[in-house]
Design a protein around this motif. Structure first.
Motif: not given
Length: 220
Positions: A109-115
């Protein structure tokens, strides 16, 4: 039906809760929600509990009741997080991931750039076929059933061919209802009837899968 894919959650699953990263993110959520709605911390926490119960996530509650743009929330919570302060490579986990013979996919459920930053910091990229993030789901991730359905459709597999490895109990319910094998990660993992296996450390998933994938012993 043979297993073809193992889906791993990211936060507090592929790194340990004791590192403090998810707590740091939680504090940032409280800070954002409190400032956005002008609430003290106690009321912010109570509101977030209601949002999770009624809408599934804090973000969905803010969208439903205040029309908040997801990008504003995700940026405030995840941008510029000092990951190196919290995360270190886990060589035991990396060795275990290398031993898993079926496809490995991160389902977060994390956003793309953070993941992507978390994956790079932990040295996980070589071990995973892909990362399925919150933007992939148009911000409707776990625990909503459509997220799980979208994942299996995208991967071209059936739910019964998947294993989901998660630290959050409620995210395993729908997976089990759809026919996935469910694995709960946590040193004090709580058991539920929709959890097939519990492990204290994600590295333990490798021998667990090896056992599940092994051909049945021939009857003498």
């Amino acid at each position: 039906m043979p297993l073809r894919v193992v889906l791993f959650d990211l936060d507090n699953t592929l790194y340990p809760p004791k590192c403090g990263l998810l707590q740091h993110l939680d504090d940032r959520i409280n800070e954002f929600v409190g400032a956005y709605l002008g609430l003290p911390l106690r009321e912010t926490k109570a509101l977030r509990r209601r949002y999770v119960e009624e809408y599934g996530t804090t973000l969905h509650g803010l969208q439903a009741e205040h029309g908040l743009a997801p990008a504003e929330y995700l940026s405030a919570v995840h941008d510029d997080v000092p990951l190196e302060r919290f995360l270190t490579r886990d060589e035991e986990l990396l060795t275990a991931l290398a031993a898993i013979e079926i496809d490995k996919v991160v389902f977060t459920n994390a956003p793309r750039e953070y993941a992507r930053r978390v994956m790079a910091c932990l040295g996980l990229d070589p071990h995973f076929r892909m990362v399925i993030d919150l933007e992939f789901h148009d911000y409707n991730g776990k625990p909503f059933r459509e997220a799980y359905e979208r994942v299996v459709a995208h991967l071209g597999v059936r739910a019964e061919e998947c294993v989901l490895v998660e630290d959050t109990l409620r995210n395993l319910r729908v997976a089990r209802q759809m026919g996935m094998v469910t694995v709960l990660v946590g040193e004090r993992a709580e058991k539920a009837d929709y959890v097939d296996f519990t492990v204290a450390h994600p590295a333990e998933v490798a021998p667990l899968l090896a056992g599940l994938l092994a051909p049945p012993a021939a009857e003498g």
